[in-house]
Design a protein around this motif. Structure first.
Motif, PDB file in Angstrom:
ATOM      1  N   ASP A 174      75.515  61.166  20.887  1.00 23.53           N
ATOM      2  CA  ASP A 174      74.484  60.140  20.746  1.00 23.53           C
ATOM      3  C   ASP A 174      73.136  60.733  20.328  1.00 23.53           C
ATOM      4  O   ASP A 174      72.091  60.398  20.885  1.00 23.53           O
ATOM      5  CB  ASP A 174      74.361  59.340  22.046  1.00 23.53           C
ATOM      6  CG  ASP A 174      73.612  58.035  21.850  1.00 23.53           C
ATOM      7  OD1 ASP A 174      73.612  57.513  20.721  1.00 23.53           O
ATOM      8  OD2 ASP A 174      73.012  57.551  22.822  1.00 23.53           O
ATOM      9  N   HIS A 232      70.468  61.134  17.266  1.00 20.94           N
ATOM     10  CA  HIS A 232      70.118  60.422  16.028  1.00 20.94           C
ATOM     11  C   HIS A 232      68.787  60.932  15.486  1.00 20.94           C
ATOM     12  O   HIS A 232      67.885  61.258  16.255  1.00 20.94           O
ATOM     13  CB  HIS A 232      69.966  58.923  16.319  1.00 20.94           C
ATOM     14  CG  HIS A 232      71.158  58.332  16.974  1.00 20.94           C
ATOM     15  ND1 HIS A 232      72.269  57.924  16.273  1.00 20.94           N
ATOM     16  CD2 HIS A 232      71.438  58.094  18.275  1.00 20.94           C
ATOM     17  CE1 HIS A 232      73.186  57.451  17.113  1.00 20.94           C
ATOM     18  NE2 HIS A 232      72.689  57.570  18.343  1.00 20.94           N
ATOM     19  N   ARG A 235      77.440  61.891  16.603  1.00 20.53           N
ATOM     20  CA  ARG A 235      77.890  60.596  17.133  1.00 20.53           C
ATOM     21  C   ARG A 235      78.373  60.743  18.577  1.00 20.53           C
ATOM     22  O   ARG A 235      78.025  59.936  19.439  1.00 20.53           O
ATOM     23  CB  ARG A 235      79.006  60.015  16.263  1.00 20.53           C
ATOM     24  CG  ARG A 235      78.507  59.284  15.036  1.00 20.53           C
ATOM     25  CD  ARG A 235      79.614  58.511  14.356  1.00 20.53           C
ATOM     26  NE  ARG A 235      80.645  59.378  13.787  1.00 20.53           N
ATOM     27  CZ  ARG A 235      80.531  60.006  12.617  1.00 20.53           C
ATOM     28  NH1 ARG A 235      79.449  59.857  11.893  1.00 20.53           N
ATOM     29  NH2 ARG A 235      81.502  60.769  12.170  1.00 20.53           N
TER      30      ARG A 235
END
Length: 125
Positions: free
Chosen positions: A121, A123, A118
Protein backbone atom coordinates in the motif's frame (compact mmCIF):
# COMPACT_ATOMS: atom_id res chain seq x y z
CA UNK A 1 22.93 -7.84 9.68
CA UNK A 2 20.53 -7.30 6.81
CA UNK A 3 21.42 -4.61 4.27
CA UNK A 4 19.41 -3.56 1.23
CA UNK A 5 20.62 -1.20 -1.50
CA UNK A 6 18.23 0.87 -3.59
CA UNK A 7 20.27 2.97 -6.01
CA UNK A 8 22.28 5.30 -3.79
CA UNK A 9 20.34 4.49 -0.61
CA UNK A 10 21.36 1.75 1.82
CA UNK A 11 18.95 0.38 4.41
CA UNK A 12 20.63 -1.45 7.30
CA UNK A 13 18.33 -3.34 9.66
CA UNK A 14 19.21 -2.77 13.33
CA UNK A 15 16.16 -4.16 15.14
CA UNK A 16 12.99 -5.93 14.12
CA UNK A 17 10.07 -6.52 16.46
CA UNK A 18 6.39 -7.01 15.65
CA UNK A 19 5.41 -3.53 16.88
CA UNK A 20 8.44 -1.56 15.64
CA UNK A 21 11.64 -1.87 13.67
CA UNK A 22 14.75 0.28 13.43
CA UNK A 23 16.98 0.81 10.40
CA UNK A 24 19.92 2.99 9.51
CA UNK A 25 19.31 4.91 6.31
CA UNK A 26 22.55 5.80 4.50
CA UNK A 27 21.98 8.26 1.66
CA UNK A 28 24.59 9.36 -0.90
CA UNK A 29 24.93 13.00 -2.03
CA UNK A 30 22.42 14.24 -4.59
CA UNK A 31 19.73 11.64 -3.91
CA UNK A 32 16.03 12.43 -4.12
CA UNK A 33 13.51 9.92 -2.74
CA UNK A 34 10.19 11.16 -4.14
CA UNK A 35 7.24 11.82 -1.88
CA UNK A 36 5.11 8.76 -1.20
CA UNK A 37 2.44 7.54 1.22
CA UNK A 38 1.78 4.32 3.09
CA UNK A 39 -1.21 4.26 5.38
CA UNK A 40 -0.07 1.19 7.26
CA UNK A 41 3.11 2.50 8.92
CA UNK A 42 4.44 5.48 10.84
CA UNK A 43 8.07 6.62 10.49
CA UNK A 44 10.31 8.61 12.81
CA UNK A 45 13.50 9.97 11.23
CA UNK A 46 16.36 10.73 13.65
CA UNK A 47 19.31 12.67 12.24
CA UNK A 48 22.67 10.99 12.83
CA UNK A 49 25.18 12.41 10.34
CA UNK A 50 25.10 15.03 7.59
CA UNK A 51 21.96 16.83 6.44
CA UNK A 52 18.86 15.06 5.17
CA UNK A 53 16.01 17.21 3.89
CA UNK A 54 12.76 15.47 4.81
CA UNK A 55 9.47 16.72 3.41
CA UNK A 56 6.25 15.78 5.20
CA UNK A 57 2.96 16.93 3.66
CA UNK A 58 4.79 19.66 1.75
CA UNK A 59 6.71 21.02 4.76
CA UNK A 60 10.49 20.65 4.56
CA UNK A 61 12.46 19.83 7.69
CA UNK A 62 16.25 20.01 7.67
CA UNK A 63 17.23 16.89 9.58
CA UNK A 64 20.60 17.35 11.23
CA UNK A 65 22.31 15.22 13.88
CA UNK A 66 20.14 15.18 16.99
CA UNK A 67 16.94 16.35 15.30
CA UNK A 68 13.84 14.32 14.45
CA UNK A 69 10.78 14.39 12.23
CA UNK A 70 7.73 12.12 12.09
CA UNK A 71 5.61 10.98 9.14
CA UNK A 72 2.48 9.26 10.37
CA UNK A 73 0.59 6.72 8.28
CA UNK A 74 -0.89 8.34 5.20
CA UNK A 75 1.22 11.51 5.27
CA UNK A 76 3.11 12.27 2.07
CA UNK A 77 6.83 12.21 2.76
CA UNK A 78 10.14 11.98 0.95
CA UNK A 79 13.75 13.02 1.47
CA UNK A 80 16.83 14.30 -0.31
CA UNK A 81 20.47 15.16 0.14
CA UNK A 82 22.42 17.91 -1.56
CA UNK A 83 26.21 18.20 -1.43
CA UNK A 84 26.97 15.60 1.20
CA UNK A 85 25.93 12.15 2.30
CA UNK A 86 23.57 11.74 5.26
CA UNK A 87 22.68 9.04 7.73
CA UNK A 88 19.50 8.77 9.75
CA UNK A 89 18.03 6.18 12.06
CA UNK A 90 14.44 5.44 11.09
CA UNK A 91 11.88 3.80 13.35
CA UNK A 92 8.91 2.08 11.70
CA UNK A 93 5.72 1.10 13.48
CA UNK A 94 4.53 -1.52 13.02
CA UNK A 95 7.78 -3.44 12.62
CA UNK A 96 6.40 -5.67 9.91
CA UNK A 97 6.84 -2.81 7.41
CA UNK A 98 10.44 -4.05 6.99
CA UNK A 99 8.89 -6.65 4.71
CA UNK A 100 8.48 -3.87 2.15
CA UNK A 101 12.26 -3.49 1.87
CA UNK A 102 12.79 -7.25 1.63
CA UNK A 103 10.18 -7.58 -1.11
CA UNK A 104 11.44 -4.51 -3.00
CA UNK A 105 15.01 -5.84 -2.94
CA UNK A 106 13.82 -9.07 -4.60
CA UNK A 107 11.88 -7.33 -7.38
CA UNK A 108 13.77 -7.70 -10.67
CA UNK A 109 11.33 -6.06 -13.09
CA UNK A 110 9.23 -2.89 -12.99
CA UNK A 111 6.11 -5.07 -12.92
CA UNK A 112 7.38 -6.96 -9.85
CA UNK A 113 8.22 -3.67 -8.12
CA UNK A 114 4.73 -2.32 -8.91
CA UNK A 115 3.29 -5.44 -7.28
CA UNK A 116 5.41 -4.80 -4.16
CA UNK A 117 4.06 -1.24 -4.00
CA UNK A 118 0.48 -2.54 -4.26
CA UNK A 119 1.05 -5.27 -1.65
CA UNK A 120 2.46 -2.81 0.89
CA UNK A 121 0.00 0.00 0.00
CA UNK A 122 2.77 2.43 -1.01
CA UNK A 123 1.71 5.17 -3.43
CA UNK A 124 3.36 8.16 -5.06
CA UNK A 125 2.19 11.37 -3.43
Amino acid sequence: MERYRFGEIDVVVRLELPRLSVVDLEVSPGVVAPAHRHAGADEVFLGVEGVLRVTVDGREVVLEPGSAVTATGGQAHGFSTEDGAARATVIYAPGEFLGYFRDAALATTPEEFDEVLRRWDVHAA
